[in-house]
Design an enzyme around this catalytic site. Structure first.
Site, PDB file in Angstrom:
ATOM      1  N   LYS A 104       0.843  -1.190   0.000  1.00  0.00           N
ATOM      2  CA  LYS A 104       0.000   0.000   0.000  1.00  0.00           C
ATOM      3  C   LYS A 104       0.882   1.244   0.000  1.00  0.00           C
ATOM      4  O   LYS A 104       1.813   1.355   0.797  1.00  0.00           O
ATOM      5  CB  LYS A 104      -0.910   0.007   1.231  1.00  0.00           C
ATOM      6  CG  LYS A 104      -2.020  -1.025   1.193  1.00  0.00           C
ATOM      7  CD  LYS A 104      -2.842  -0.949   2.462  1.00  0.00           C
ATOM      8  CE  LYS A 104      -4.133  -1.740   2.323  1.00  0.00           C
ATOM      9  NZ  LYS A 104      -3.896  -3.155   2.027  1.00  0.00           N
ATOM     10  N   ASP A 138      -1.240  -1.851  -4.264  1.00  0.00           N
ATOM     11  CA  ASP A 138      -2.618  -2.111  -3.845  1.00  0.00           C
ATOM     12  C   ASP A 138      -3.430  -0.822  -3.881  1.00  0.00           C
ATOM     13  O   ASP A 138      -2.888   0.282  -3.754  1.00  0.00           O
ATOM     14  CB  ASP A 138      -2.646  -2.691  -2.433  1.00  0.00           C
ATOM     15  CG  ASP A 138      -2.452  -4.191  -2.430  1.00  0.00           C
ATOM     16  OD1 ASP A 138      -2.775  -4.839  -3.441  1.00  0.00           O
ATOM     17  OD2 ASP A 138      -1.971  -4.725  -1.413  1.00  0.00           O
ATOM     18  N   GLN A 168     -10.954  -1.426  -8.608  1.00  0.00           N
ATOM     19  CA  GLN A 168     -12.052  -1.928  -7.778  1.00  0.00           C
ATOM     20  C   GLN A 168     -13.379  -1.783  -8.518  1.00  0.00           C
ATOM     21  O   GLN A 168     -13.765  -0.680  -8.906  1.00  0.00           O
ATOM     22  CB  GLN A 168     -12.094  -1.141  -6.464  1.00  0.00           C
ATOM     23  CG  GLN A 168     -10.802  -1.228  -5.663  1.00  0.00           C
ATOM     24  CD  GLN A 168     -10.696  -0.138  -4.608  1.00  0.00           C
ATOM     25  OE1 GLN A 168     -10.906   1.037  -4.906  1.00  0.00           O
ATOM     26  NE2 GLN A 168     -10.375  -0.522  -3.387  1.00  0.00           N
ATOM     27  N   ARG A 189      -4.788  -6.012 -11.361  1.00  0.00           N
ATOM     28  CA  ARG A 189      -5.603  -6.926 -10.561  1.00  0.00           C
ATOM     29  C   ARG A 189      -6.980  -6.286 -10.388  1.00  0.00           C
ATOM     30  O   ARG A 189      -7.094  -5.097 -10.066  1.00  0.00           O
ATOM     31  CB  ARG A 189      -4.978  -7.149  -9.194  1.00  0.00           C
ATOM     32  CG  ARG A 189      -5.876  -7.981  -8.261  1.00  0.00           C
ATOM     33  CD  ARG A 189      -5.498  -7.799  -6.814  1.00  0.00           C
ATOM     34  NE  ARG A 189      -4.227  -8.426  -6.490  1.00  0.00           N
ATOM     35  CZ  ARG A 189      -3.467  -8.061  -5.478  1.00  0.00           C
ATOM     36  NH1 ARG A 189      -3.814  -7.041  -4.707  1.00  0.00           N
ATOM     37  NH2 ARG A 189      -2.345  -8.698  -5.232  1.00  0.00           N
ATOM     38  N   LYS A 192     -13.342  -6.574  -6.079  1.00  0.00           N
ATOM     39  CA  LYS A 192     -14.650  -5.935  -5.921  1.00  0.00           C
ATOM     40  C   LYS A 192     -14.541  -4.661  -5.090  1.00  0.00           C
ATOM     41  O   LYS A 192     -15.196  -3.673  -5.384  1.00  0.00           O
ATOM     42  CB  LYS A 192     -15.635  -6.912  -5.281  1.00  0.00           C
ATOM     43  CG  LYS A 192     -15.989  -8.090  -6.184  1.00  0.00           C
ATOM     44  CD  LYS A 192     -17.029  -8.986  -5.532  1.00  0.00           C
ATOM     45  CE  LYS A 192     -17.349 -10.174  -6.421  1.00  0.00           C
ATOM     46  NZ  LYS A 192     -18.382 -11.050  -5.822  1.00  0.00           N
ATOM     47  N   HIS A 232     -13.194 -14.835  -5.173  1.00  0.00           N
ATOM     48  CA  HIS A 232     -13.521 -16.188  -4.742  1.00  0.00           C
ATOM     49  C   HIS A 232     -14.901 -16.588  -5.244  1.00  0.00           C
ATOM     50  O   HIS A 232     -15.392 -17.671  -4.904  1.00  0.00           O
ATOM     51  CB  HIS A 232     -13.489 -16.274  -3.215  1.00  0.00           C
ATOM     52  CG  HIS A 232     -12.226 -15.764  -2.615  1.00  0.00           C
ATOM     53  ND1 HIS A 232     -12.105 -14.499  -2.090  1.00  0.00           N
ATOM     54  CD2 HIS A 232     -11.005 -16.337  -2.496  1.00  0.00           C
ATOM     55  CE1 HIS A 232     -10.865 -14.323  -1.650  1.00  0.00           C
ATOM     56  NE2 HIS A 232     -10.183 -15.406  -1.883  1.00  0.00           N
ATOM     57  N   ARG A 293     -11.177  -6.387   7.493  1.00  0.00           N
ATOM     58  CA  ARG A 293     -11.679  -6.271   6.122  1.00  0.00           C
ATOM     59  C   ARG A 293     -12.021  -7.636   5.541  1.00  0.00           C
ATOM     60  O   ARG A 293     -12.959  -7.774   4.758  1.00  0.00           O
ATOM     61  CB  ARG A 293     -10.674  -5.518   5.247  1.00  0.00           C
ATOM     62  CG  ARG A 293     -10.704  -4.018   5.497  1.00  0.00           C
ATOM     63  CD  ARG A 293     -10.074  -3.249   4.356  1.00  0.00           C
ATOM     64  NE  ARG A 293      -8.630  -3.399   4.349  1.00  0.00           N
ATOM     65  CZ  ARG A 293      -7.780  -2.626   5.008  1.00  0.00           C
ATOM     66  NH1 ARG A 293      -8.242  -1.644   5.757  1.00  0.00           N
ATOM     67  NH2 ARG A 293      -6.486  -2.808   4.932  1.00  0.00           N
TER      68      ARG A 293
END
Length: 312
Positions: A104, A138, A168, A189, A192, A232, A293
């Site tokens: 981050k 990230d 996102q 990447r 959601k 997932h 989270r």
């Protein structure tokens, strides 16, 4: 509507609010690893993490690792983080692990000095290139999206190919961000989203987030970059597999990514099917917010922690 589905939005908000509670953090950190945090976090030290990362590699899985932490407030703190990540990169190389790094930018000073964060990440990306590794930036709260993308773009425009970032799907702005990045043929990447955002910034309904995710994946797969499908959700995974097959997209152009401790059997099933799978495997003593989270993303995980509490 199932009872759990009705209460999940409120439960998610409660968990995310608890992530910022110093009092609760102190209590959970005292017993958290024994209560079940170790399911999602590969220990508190790099030595702990290396054991877990090697075990994942031995099972045919790739991995990334993150030194957990965010929101430092002084330049000296960021230097400690830079030194730690240099050590991580060197250790990965020495151990011969199939592992890269995710971090981050707030851990490198983004929240108070974008220039400092850019200097720090530039040093780390260059060091990673020297040991044949890759770093992913990230994505954090929506207030940091513009700065994170500026830093990513500047690194790519300077010729650094060993860096990627995250988009996102719950943010309304993300399709436009993707289009802006496509000329760079980026390594992206897709997630959601795990932060509590207002409705004017992010979709509040899961169905809208999922639909946006599928559209973003389709768009990314049909362009020249690399697509990391971080979910997932088996419906979205199956959709990505079918879309790739129908459009003759090589499996070298994308990868499935999942979290350590979540859907482990599915990870191995995908490897058996011949897909590239990476497991995000963080470590470090500052694991509390990360754990919260993870619980917020799937409130059923709260039951896992609760069962361990009862067993103590």
């Amino acid at each position: 509507m199932p009872a759990l589905a009705r209460v999940e939005p409120a439960l998610r908000k409660t968990i995310l609010a608890a992530a910022d509670s110093p009092r609760l953090q102190r209590g959970v950190r005292r017993h958290g690893m024994r209560l079940g945090a170790a399911r999602f976090v590969a220990g508190e030290t790099l030595d702990d993490a290396v054991i877990v990362l090697r075990r994942l590699n031995d099972r045919g899985l790739k991995a990334n690792t993150t030194l957990l932490g965010e929101g430092v407030s002084e330049e000296a703190e960021t230097r400690v983080v830079v030194v730690a990540y240099r050590e991580i990169l060197d250790r990965i190389a020495a151990e011969g692990l199939r592992v890269n790094v995710a971090l981050k930018l707030t851990h490198l000073g983004l929240s108070f000095d974008e220039g400092l964060a850019r200097q720090n990440i530039g040093e780390l990306v260059a060091h990673a290139a020297g040991v044949g590794n890759f770093i992913r930036l990230d994505m954090e709260e929506s207030t940091f999206v513009d700065a994170t993308l500026r830093v990513f773009r500047s690194l790519r425009e300077e010729g650094h190919a060993n860096v990627g970032t995250v988009l996102q799907s719950y943010l309304h702005r993300t399709p436009a961000d993707l289009e802006d990045l496509l000329p760079l043929e980026p390594n992206l990447r897709f997630v959601k989203g795990a932060y509590l955002e207002p409705g004017e910034v992010a979709y509040p309904e899961k169905s809208d987030v999922d639909a946006a995710y599928a559209r973003l994946i389709e768009r990314s797969l049909t362009t020249g970059g690399f697509t990391a499908i971080a979910t997932h959700d088996e419906a979205l995974i199956d959709h990505a597999k079918s879309f790739a097959d129908d459009n003759d997209i090589a499996r070298t152009r994308f990868q499935f990514q999942m979290l350590y401790g979540v859907r482990s059997k599915l990870q191995l099933d995908l490897v058996q099917e011949g897909y590239d799978v990476l497991v995000a495997t963080p470590y470090g003593p500052d694991w509390y917010r990360y754990l919260m989270r993870r619980l917020a993303e799937r409130p059923a995980n709260v039951l896992f922690i609760a069962r361990n509490l009862v067993r103590r």
